[in-house]
Design an enzyme around this catalytic site. Structure first.
Site, mmCIF file in Angstrom:
data_model
loop_
_atom_site.group_PDB
_atom_site.id
_atom_site.type_symbol
_atom_site.label_atom_id
_atom_site.label_comp_id
_atom_site.label_asym_id
_atom_site.label_seq_id
_atom_site.Cartn_x
_atom_site.Cartn_y
_atom_site.Cartn_z
ATOM 1 C CG ASP A 1 32.140 18.398 28.377
ATOM 2 O OD1 ASP A 1 31.044 17.843 28.229
ATOM 3 O OD2 ASP A 1 32.873 18.198 29.359
ATOM 4 C CG ASP B 1 36.556 24.340 30.542
ATOM 5 O OD1 ASP B 1 37.235 24.222 29.505
ATOM 6 O OD2 ASP B 1 36.381 23.409 31.348
ATOM 7 C CB CYS C 1 37.995 40.787 46.233
ATOM 8 S SG CYS C 1 36.598 39.851 45.569
ATOM 9 C CB CYS D 1 33.133 38.908 45.816
ATOM 10 S SG CYS D 1 33.847 38.034 47.212
ATOM 11 C CB CYS E 1 35.940 40.339 49.805
ATOM 12 S SG CYS E 1 36.947 38.940 49.281
ATOM 13 C CG HIS F 1 37.187 35.280 47.068
ATOM 14 N ND1 HIS F 1 37.382 36.636 46.934
ATOM 15 C CD2 HIS F 1 38.383 34.689 46.807
ATOM 16 C CE1 HIS F 1 38.666 36.855 46.629
ATOM 17 N NE2 HIS F 1 39.290 35.685 46.554
#
Ligand SMILES: [Zn+2]
Length: 415
Positions: free
Chosen positions: A121, A307, A345, A347, A350, A376
């Site tokens: 940015d 973002d 999920c 991930c 999880c 997560h």
């Protein structure tokens, strides 16, 4: 003066190709930045953009790595989650460790060890957030560092140079960010100054792509530059800003100055009208937004890139996003809850841990709480983007949007 070694110029098609090689150079540079629109459903768009460090599928969410690190994550974790691009912050990296030091290390990619695309940015938002510690003039922004009070000046030219030294794949123009609410006159004056600054940023970029500038190391010769549309919540000012910014000509366009406290419905209205006026042939980036429902709602209004610190910051505060709504892991109801955070999920968090254990780690102040929770939340955001892209590809996005808004936006616990 026309630069003798322009690396790319935008064409009508939206593809950005190398400029024809001039008589003084026979260097052939492959197309470093291009955007391809693959399909669309209503205003929602499926696409991809190509950078010197790889391809990013859109709509995309970019995890925020302010200091060259997405907080609590290793780069390998982000790669495993499928993050195709992350964001670095010019203001923070300029103050510490400094863009000269990073340029001497070969640029931000090499310094931080991230091989995929990067966006920086412009630092505008951070400088304007300094309130009493900064003075804005036509020249730029003079401010005191939040670290040691030292005085600095950021101008459109300086910000373009700093980002060239950092060498991200996408650099943003330096813009003036206004607080909400703002009077129309103040928003108009600020937007017009941002347009003048955008022109100065583009002129500087063209100098850097051409003959270069003494004292500025261009760490990534394929760096693209995005313009930023301002104008607050005033549609006519947004329209004027779009016309002026597109007239300057950038590889992509961002919508700035939203998610600053205005009502959500008003933000969606401004996004829809503004995105609809931007060229279909360039990526559209909504800066600093947002909640999972904002992502879905703004994709529906034509946005390609997002973002936000929300998934990472909220994770560290124990607020977790799941397919069935938000969970506050501090809540006593999870003390003996053996289920994973989110049954849907896959991930690491999880697959491996229970809500009871995650609550225990959080209450005990363990560092792994931040890591597991961030893993997560980012997984949820990136998976949401994958599902959005899949839905647009199969023309089922509107159905997906309705279902998502019914389930993922509920608050499962509120203490
Ligand atoms: Zn998970």
């Amino acid at each position: 003066m026309t630069p003798t070694r322009s690396f790319f110029t935008p064409l009508q098609s939206g593809r950005v190709r190398p400029a024809a090689t001039g008589s003084r150079s026979n260097i052939t540079v492959s197309s470093p930045f291009s955007f391809t629109l693959i399909s669309s459903e209503g205003a929602a768009r499926l696409g991809e953009f190509r950078t010197p460090h790889g391809v990013v599928q859109t709509p995309a969410f970019m995890p925020v790595g302010t200091q060259g690190s997405v907080k609590a994550m290793r780069h390998g974790d982000l790669e495993a989650l499928g993050a195709e691009i992350i964001l670095g912050n010019t203001y923070h990296l300029f103050l510490r460790p400094g863009d000269d030091l990073i340029a001497r290390r070969g640029g931000l990619h090499r310094f931080i060890g991230w091989k995929r695309p990067l966006l920086t940015d412009s630092g505008g938002f951070q400088v304007f957030s300094l309130a009493e510690r900064r003075v804005i003039s036509e020249e730029g922004a003079r401010f005191r560092s939040h670290h040691d009070g030292s005085l600095h000046m950021l101008t459109p030219e300086r910000v373009t140079d700093i980002q060239a030294q950092l060498g991200a794949d996408i650099a943003m123009v330096f813009d003036e960010c206004l607080a909400y609410p703002s009077e129309r006159d103040a928003a108009a004056a600020s937007m017009r100054r941002s347009v003048r600054w955008a022109q100065r940023c583009r002129d500087r970029m063209m100098q850097l792509r051409g003959a270069g500038l003494d004292g500025v190391t261009v760490s990534n010769t394929g760096q693209a530059q995005f313009g930023i549309v301002q104008g607050g919540v005033f549609q006519d000012l947004r329209t004027e800003s779009v016309a002026a910014t597109v007239a300057i000509g950038f590889e992509g366009y961002a919508i700035g100055g939203l998610s600053v406290g205005e009502p959500t419905d008003l933000m969606y209205e401004v996004v829809a009208a503004t995105a609809g006026r931007l060229p279909a042939t360039a990526p559209r980036y909504l800066m600093g937004t947002g909640t999972p429902e904002d992502l879905v709602q703004c994709v529906a209004r034509g946005i390609d890139m997002f973002d936000c610190v929300m998934p990472t910051r909220n994770a560290r505060n124990g607020q977790l996003f799941t397919s069935e709504g938000r969970i506050n892991i501090k809540n006593a109801r999870y003390a003996e809850d053996d289920r994973p955070l989110d049954e849907a999920c896959d991930c690491y968090t999880c697959r491996t841990h229970s809500r009871a254990y995650l609550r225990h780690l959080f209450m005990a102040g363990e560092m792994t709480a931040g890591t597991l929770n961030t893993l997560h939340n980012l997984s949820f955001y990136l998976d949401t983007m994958r599902r959005i892209r899949h839905a647009i590809a199969f023309n089922t996005f509107e159905k997906f949007r309705q279902e998502f808004l019914r389930s993922a936006t509920r608050l499962l616990s509120d203490s």
